[in-house]
Design an enzyme around this catalytic site. Structure first.
Site, short mmCIF file in Angstrom:
data_model
loop_
_atom_site.label_atom_id
_atom_site.label_comp_id
_atom_site.label_asym_id
_atom_site.label_seq_id
_atom_site.Cartn_x
_atom_site.Cartn_y
_atom_site.Cartn_z
N ARG A 69 0.85 -1.21 0.00
CA ARG A 69 0.00 0.00 0.00
C ARG A 69 0.88 1.25 0.00
NH1 ARG A 69 -4.90 1.59 0.46
NH2 ARG A 69 -4.87 2.50 2.51
N HIS A 118 -7.82 8.38 11.06
CA HIS A 118 -7.34 7.00 10.99
C HIS A 118 -5.81 6.93 10.87
CE1 HIS A 118 -11.52 5.32 9.61
NE2 HIS A 118 -11.46 5.59 10.89
N CYS A 129 8.24 0.35 23.02
CA CYS A 129 8.83 1.49 23.74
C CYS A 129 8.36 2.84 23.23
CB CYS A 129 10.36 1.41 23.70
SG CYS A 129 11.07 1.85 22.10
N SER A 192 -18.29 5.50 2.45
CA SER A 192 -19.48 4.66 2.60
C SER A 192 -20.19 4.95 3.92
CB SER A 192 -19.08 3.17 2.55
OG SER A 192 -18.17 2.89 3.59
P1 NAD Z 1 -15.12 2.82 1.65
O1 NAD Z 1 -14.32 1.99 0.69
O2 NAD Z 1 -15.93 2.14 2.67
O3 NAD Z 1 -16.10 3.76 0.82
C1 NAD Z 1 -15.66 4.52 -0.27
C2 NAD Z 1 -16.88 5.10 -0.94
O4 NAD Z 1 -16.40 6.00 -1.94
C3 NAD Z 1 -17.77 4.08 -1.62
O5 NAD Z 1 -19.09 4.19 -1.13
C4 NAD Z 1 -17.68 4.43 -3.12
O6 NAD Z 1 -18.94 4.38 -3.74
C5 NAD Z 1 -17.20 5.85 -3.10
N1 NAD Z 1 -16.37 6.23 -4.23
C6 NAD Z 1 -15.34 5.53 -4.77
N2 NAD Z 1 -14.76 6.25 -5.74
C7 NAD Z 1 -15.46 7.41 -5.84
C8 NAD Z 1 -15.33 8.55 -6.65
N3 NAD Z 1 -14.38 8.67 -7.59
N4 NAD Z 1 -16.21 9.57 -6.48
C9 NAD Z 1 -17.20 9.48 -5.54
N5 NAD Z 1 -17.35 8.41 -4.73
C10 NAD Z 1 -16.47 7.39 -4.88
O7 NAD Z 1 -14.08 3.86 2.29
P2 NAD Z 1 -14.25 4.71 3.60
O8 NAD Z 1 -15.62 5.20 3.80
O9 NAD Z 1 -13.12 5.67 3.61
O10 NAD Z 1 -13.99 3.58 4.69
C11 NAD Z 1 -13.76 3.96 5.95
C12 NAD Z 1 -12.37 3.68 6.39
O11 NAD Z 1 -12.16 2.42 6.89
C13 NAD Z 1 -11.25 3.83 5.39
O12 NAD Z 1 -10.98 5.15 5.05
C14 NAD Z 1 -10.11 3.28 6.13
O13 NAD Z 1 -9.38 4.29 6.81
C15 NAD Z 1 -10.83 2.47 7.08
N6 NAD Z 1 -10.10 1.61 7.84
C16 NAD Z 1 -9.04 0.98 7.25
C17 NAD Z 1 -8.25 0.22 7.99
C18 NAD Z 1 -7.04 -0.40 7.39
O14 NAD Z 1 -6.78 -0.30 6.20
N7 NAD Z 1 -6.29 -0.99 8.23
C19 NAD Z 1 -8.53 0.04 9.32
C20 NAD Z 1 -9.64 0.70 9.89
C21 NAD Z 1 -10.42 1.47 9.12
#
Ligand code: NAD
Length: 250
Positions: A69, A118, A129, A192
Protein backbone atom coordinates in the site's frame (compact mmCIF):
# COMPACT_ATOMS: atom_id res chain seq x y z
CA UNK A 1 -22.61 20.82 -14.19
CA UNK A 2 -25.99 21.41 -12.56
CA UNK A 3 -25.16 19.46 -9.40
CA UNK A 4 -21.86 21.30 -9.07
CA UNK A 5 -23.87 24.54 -9.00
CA UNK A 6 -26.24 23.19 -6.34
CA UNK A 7 -23.28 22.10 -4.24
CA UNK A 8 -21.56 25.49 -4.69
CA UNK A 9 -24.71 27.27 -3.50
CA UNK A 10 -24.94 25.05 -0.43
CA UNK A 11 -21.26 25.61 0.40
CA UNK A 12 -21.68 29.38 0.09
CA UNK A 13 -24.91 29.58 2.11
CA UNK A 14 -24.29 27.06 4.92
CA UNK A 15 -21.02 28.26 6.40
CA UNK A 16 -18.88 27.10 8.07
CA UNK A 17 -18.34 24.08 5.83
CA UNK A 18 -16.34 21.09 7.07
CA UNK A 19 -15.36 18.31 4.65
CA UNK A 20 -15.38 14.66 5.70
CA UNK A 21 -13.54 12.47 3.22
CA UNK A 22 -13.01 8.75 2.71
CA UNK A 23 -11.28 6.42 0.30
CA UNK A 24 -13.54 7.54 -2.59
CA UNK A 25 -11.82 10.94 -2.82
CA UNK A 26 -8.57 9.14 -3.72
CA UNK A 27 -9.78 6.52 -6.24
CA UNK A 28 -9.29 9.05 -9.07
CA UNK A 29 -5.63 9.13 -7.98
CA UNK A 30 -5.41 5.39 -8.70
CA UNK A 31 -5.84 4.21 -5.10
CA UNK A 32 -8.56 1.55 -4.73
CA UNK A 33 -11.16 2.10 -2.01
CA UNK A 34 -12.13 -0.55 0.55
CA UNK A 35 -15.76 -1.58 0.17
CA UNK A 36 -16.67 -0.97 -3.50
CA UNK A 37 -16.93 -3.82 -6.04
CA UNK A 38 -13.22 -3.24 -6.88
CA UNK A 39 -12.26 -2.42 -3.28
CA UNK A 40 -9.29 -3.73 -1.30
CA UNK A 41 -11.42 -5.85 1.03
CA UNK A 42 -12.61 -7.90 -1.98
CA UNK A 43 -9.01 -9.14 -2.40
CA UNK A 44 -7.72 -9.03 1.16
CA UNK A 45 -9.64 -10.20 4.21
CA UNK A 46 -9.40 -7.29 6.69
CA UNK A 47 -9.40 -9.81 9.57
CA UNK A 48 -6.10 -11.17 8.27
CA UNK A 49 -4.41 -7.92 7.26
CA UNK A 50 -5.88 -4.93 9.04
CA UNK A 51 -6.67 -5.81 12.65
CA UNK A 52 -4.50 -5.33 15.71
CA UNK A 53 -4.88 -9.07 16.43
CA UNK A 54 -3.53 -9.89 12.95
CA UNK A 55 -0.56 -7.60 13.59
CA UNK A 56 0.20 -9.30 16.93
CA UNK A 57 -0.20 -12.77 15.35
CA UNK A 58 1.77 -12.21 12.15
CA UNK A 59 3.40 -8.76 11.79
CA UNK A 60 5.34 -9.85 8.69
CA UNK A 61 2.11 -10.65 6.82
CA UNK A 62 0.53 -7.33 7.89
CA UNK A 63 3.69 -5.40 6.91
CA UNK A 64 3.72 -7.15 3.49
CA UNK A 65 0.22 -5.71 2.94
CA UNK A 66 1.14 -2.21 4.17
CA UNK A 67 4.44 -2.11 2.25
CA UNK A 68 2.49 -2.73 -0.98
CA UNK A 69 0.00 0.00 0.00
CA UNK A 70 2.86 2.36 0.87
CA UNK A 71 4.35 1.80 -2.61
CA UNK A 72 1.03 2.60 -4.31
CA UNK A 73 0.29 5.60 -2.08
CA UNK A 74 3.84 6.93 -2.36
CA UNK A 75 3.53 7.22 -6.14
CA UNK A 76 -0.01 8.67 -6.16
CA UNK A 77 -0.70 12.33 -6.93
CA UNK A 78 -3.60 14.44 -5.68
CA UNK A 79 -6.56 14.70 -8.06
CA UNK A 80 -9.08 17.43 -8.90
CA UNK A 81 -11.14 16.56 -5.80
CA UNK A 82 -8.24 17.06 -3.38
CA UNK A 83 -7.30 20.25 -5.23
CA UNK A 84 -10.86 21.61 -5.12
CA UNK A 85 -11.01 21.15 -1.33
CA UNK A 86 -7.70 23.03 -1.01
CA UNK A 87 -9.08 25.81 -3.25
CA UNK A 88 -12.18 26.05 -1.05
CA UNK A 89 -10.05 26.21 2.11
CA UNK A 90 -7.84 28.99 0.65
CA UNK A 91 -10.99 30.98 -0.15
CA UNK A 92 -12.21 30.57 3.44
CA UNK A 93 -15.12 28.34 2.34
CA UNK A 94 -13.87 25.10 3.92
CA UNK A 95 -12.81 25.30 7.55
CA UNK A 96 -11.03 21.94 7.75
CA UNK A 97 -10.88 18.50 6.14
CA UNK A 98 -11.56 15.52 8.40
CA UNK A 99 -10.20 12.50 6.56
CA UNK A 100 -10.27 8.75 7.07
CA UNK A 101 -7.51 8.43 4.49
CA UNK A 102 -3.94 7.70 5.43
CA UNK A 103 -2.46 8.73 2.07
CA UNK A 104 -1.62 12.42 2.80
CA UNK A 105 -2.98 13.52 -0.59
CA UNK A 106 -5.02 16.35 0.95
CA UNK A 107 -1.81 17.85 2.36
CA UNK A 108 -0.02 17.35 -1.00
CA UNK A 109 -2.86 19.21 -2.72
CA UNK A 110 -2.41 22.18 -0.37
CA UNK A 111 -5.04 21.63 2.33
CA UNK A 112 -3.62 23.03 5.57
CA UNK A 113 -6.08 21.98 8.27
CA UNK A 114 -6.37 18.21 7.84
CA UNK A 115 -7.61 16.04 10.71
CA UNK A 116 -6.40 12.46 10.16
CA UNK A 117 -8.77 10.33 12.21
CA UNK A 118 -7.34 7.00 10.99
CA UNK A 119 -3.67 8.01 11.26
CA UNK A 120 -1.09 8.00 8.48
CA UNK A 121 0.73 5.27 6.60
CA UNK A 122 3.98 7.20 6.17
CA UNK A 123 5.36 6.74 9.69
CA UNK A 124 5.45 3.94 12.28
CA UNK A 125 5.70 3.59 16.04
CA UNK A 126 7.21 0.92 18.27
CA UNK A 127 4.46 -0.89 20.17
CA UNK A 128 6.90 -1.73 23.00
CA UNK A 129 8.83 1.49 23.74
CA UNK A 130 6.92 4.14 21.74
CA UNK A 131 9.86 5.22 19.54
CA UNK A 132 8.51 6.88 16.39
CA UNK A 133 10.02 6.22 12.96
CA UNK A 134 9.75 9.20 10.62
CA UNK A 135 8.92 8.51 6.93
CA UNK A 136 12.57 8.50 5.78
CA UNK A 137 13.66 6.08 8.52
CA UNK A 138 10.71 3.80 7.81
CA UNK A 139 11.42 3.73 4.06
CA UNK A 140 15.09 2.92 4.74
CA UNK A 141 14.19 0.04 7.08
CA UNK A 142 11.60 -1.37 4.67
CA UNK A 143 14.27 -1.57 1.97
CA UNK A 144 16.08 -4.24 3.97
CA UNK A 145 13.43 -5.82 6.19
CA UNK A 146 9.94 -7.22 5.65
CA UNK A 147 8.89 -6.19 9.17
CA UNK A 148 10.91 -3.17 10.34
CA UNK A 149 12.31 -3.29 13.86
CA UNK A 150 12.62 -0.49 16.39
CA UNK A 151 16.17 0.93 16.38
CA UNK A 152 15.90 1.49 20.16
CA UNK A 153 14.55 -1.84 21.47
CA UNK A 154 14.32 -4.27 18.55
CA UNK A 155 10.55 -4.90 18.67
CA UNK A 156 8.61 -4.86 15.40
CA UNK A 157 7.15 -1.39 14.79
CA UNK A 158 3.52 -0.81 13.75
CA UNK A 159 2.41 1.45 10.90
CA UNK A 160 0.74 4.63 12.26
CA UNK A 161 -2.60 3.68 10.70
CA UNK A 162 -5.52 2.84 12.97
CA UNK A 163 -6.08 -0.91 12.65
CA UNK A 164 -9.47 -2.48 13.29
CA UNK A 165 -9.67 -3.16 17.02
CA UNK A 166 -7.63 -0.06 17.91
CA UNK A 167 -8.93 3.18 19.37
CA UNK A 168 -8.84 6.27 17.18
CA UNK A 169 -6.36 9.00 18.14
CA UNK A 170 -8.28 10.84 20.88
CA UNK A 171 -7.30 14.40 19.92
CA UNK A 172 -8.21 13.83 16.26
CA UNK A 173 -11.64 12.32 16.88
CA UNK A 174 -12.45 15.00 19.50
CA UNK A 175 -11.52 17.76 17.05
CA UNK A 176 -13.50 16.03 14.26
CA UNK A 177 -16.57 15.83 16.52
CA UNK A 178 -16.27 19.50 17.51
CA UNK A 179 -15.90 20.50 13.84
CA UNK A 180 -18.98 18.44 12.87
CA UNK A 181 -21.04 20.00 15.67
CA UNK A 182 -20.02 23.51 14.62
CA UNK A 183 -20.54 22.93 10.89
CA UNK A 184 -23.26 24.72 8.94
CA UNK A 185 -22.55 22.14 6.23
CA UNK A 186 -20.83 18.79 6.62
CA UNK A 187 -19.69 17.89 3.12
CA UNK A 188 -19.12 14.12 2.92
CA UNK A 189 -16.97 13.03 -0.03
CA UNK A 190 -16.22 9.44 -1.05
CA UNK A 191 -17.13 7.58 2.11
CA UNK A 192 -19.48 4.66 2.60
CA UNK A 193 -20.11 6.03 6.15
CA UNK A 194 -19.97 2.49 7.47
CA UNK A 195 -16.95 2.68 9.76
CA UNK A 196 -17.52 3.98 13.28
CA UNK A 197 -17.03 6.33 15.04
CA UNK A 198 -16.57 8.50 11.93
CA UNK A 199 -19.93 7.26 10.64
CA UNK A 200 -21.52 9.11 13.57
CA UNK A 201 -20.22 12.54 12.50
CA UNK A 202 -23.10 13.37 10.10
CA UNK A 203 -25.55 12.74 12.95
CA UNK A 204 -23.49 15.09 15.18
CA UNK A 205 -23.77 17.81 12.53
CA UNK A 206 -27.51 17.27 12.00
CA UNK A 207 -28.28 17.18 15.74
CA UNK A 208 -26.48 20.51 16.19
CA UNK A 209 -28.57 22.14 13.43
CA UNK A 210 -26.21 21.75 10.47
CA UNK A 211 -26.98 20.21 7.11
CA UNK A 212 -25.23 17.38 5.26
CA UNK A 213 -24.28 17.07 1.59
CA UNK A 214 -22.95 13.79 0.17
CA UNK A 215 -20.83 13.28 -2.95
CA UNK A 216 -20.51 9.52 -3.33
CA UNK A 217 -20.78 6.94 -6.11
CA UNK A 218 -22.81 4.43 -4.05
CA UNK A 219 -25.65 4.94 -1.57
CA UNK A 220 -24.87 5.69 2.10
CA UNK A 221 -26.98 5.30 5.25
CA UNK A 222 -27.34 9.12 5.44
CA UNK A 223 -28.70 9.77 1.93
CA UNK A 224 -32.26 10.30 3.17
CA UNK A 225 -31.13 12.81 5.79
CA UNK A 226 -28.90 14.79 3.41
CA UNK A 227 -29.90 18.11 1.84
CA UNK A 228 -28.04 17.16 -1.34
CA UNK A 229 -26.78 13.82 -2.66
CA UNK A 230 -24.58 13.79 -5.76
CA UNK A 231 -23.81 10.39 -7.30
CA UNK A 232 -20.89 11.57 -9.40
CA UNK A 233 -17.12 11.26 -9.44
CA UNK A 234 -15.75 13.33 -6.56
CA UNK A 235 -13.04 15.09 -8.57
CA UNK A 236 -15.40 16.30 -11.27
CA UNK A 237 -18.17 17.35 -8.90
CA UNK A 238 -15.94 19.25 -6.44
CA UNK A 239 -13.99 20.95 -9.23
CA UNK A 240 -17.29 22.03 -10.82
CA UNK A 241 -18.43 23.52 -7.50
CA UNK A 242 -15.11 25.39 -7.06
CA UNK A 243 -15.34 26.67 -10.65
CA UNK A 244 -18.90 27.93 -10.11
CA UNK A 245 -17.57 29.85 -7.10
CA UNK A 246 -14.83 31.25 -9.40
CA UNK A 247 -12.05 30.14 -7.08
CA UNK A 248 -8.44 30.44 -8.28
CA UNK A 249 -6.88 27.14 -9.33
CA UNK A 250 -3.57 27.48 -7.49
P1 NAD B 1 -15.12 2.82 1.65
O1 NAD B 1 -14.32 1.99 0.69
O2 NAD B 1 -15.93 2.14 2.67
O3 NAD B 1 -16.10 3.76 0.82
C1 NAD B 1 -15.66 4.52 -0.27
C2 NAD B 1 -16.88 5.10 -0.94
O4 NAD B 1 -16.40 6.00 -1.94
C3 NAD B 1 -17.77 4.08 -1.62
O5 NAD B 1 -19.09 4.19 -1.13
C4 NAD B 1 -17.68 4.43 -3.12
O6 NAD B 1 -18.94 4.38 -3.74
C5 NAD B 1 -17.20 5.85 -3.10
N1 NAD B 1 -16.37 6.23 -4.23
C6 NAD B 1 -15.34 5.53 -4.77
N2 NAD B 1 -14.76 6.25 -5.74
C7 NAD B 1 -15.46 7.41 -5.84
C8 NAD B 1 -15.33 8.55 -6.65
N3 NAD B 1 -14.38 8.67 -7.59
N4 NAD B 1 -16.21 9.57 -6.48
C9 NAD B 1 -17.20 9.48 -5.54
N5 NAD B 1 -17.35 8.41 -4.73
C10 NAD B 1 -16.47 7.39 -4.88
O7 NAD B 1 -14.08 3.86 2.29
P2 NAD B 1 -14.25 4.71 3.60
O8 NAD B 1 -15.62 5.20 3.80
O9 NAD B 1 -13.12 5.67 3.61
O10 NAD B 1 -13.99 3.58 4.69
C11 NAD B 1 -13.76 3.96 5.95
C12 NAD B 1 -12.37 3.68 6.39
O11 NAD B 1 -12.16 2.42 6.89
C13 NAD B 1 -11.25 3.83 5.39
O12 NAD B 1 -10.98 5.15 5.05
C14 NAD B 1 -10.11 3.28 6.13
O13 NAD B 1 -9.38 4.29 6.81
C15 NAD B 1 -10.83 2.47 7.08
N6 NAD B 1 -10.10 1.61 7.84
C16 NAD B 1 -9.04 0.98 7.25
C17 NAD B 1 -8.25 0.22 7.99
C18 NAD B 1 -7.04 -0.40 7.39
O14 NAD B 1 -6.78 -0.30 6.20
N7 NAD B 1 -6.29 -0.99 8.23
C19 NAD B 1 -8.53 0.04 9.32
C20 NAD B 1 -9.64 0.70 9.89
C21 NAD B 1 -10.42 1.47 9.12
Amino acid sequence: MHQGKMLAELIASEQPCVALTGAGVSTESGIPDFRSASGIWKRYDPQEYATIEAFRRDPVKVWDFYSKRLDVLGKAKPNAGHRALARLERAGLVEAVVTQNVDRLHQSAGSRDVVEVHGTISSATCVRCGTRLEPDELTALLATSRAPECPACGAVVKPDVVLFGELLPVAAIERATALARGAGLLLVVGSSLEVWPVAGLPQEALAAGGVVAIVNRDPTPYDDAASLVVRGPAGEVLAAAADVLRLPVA
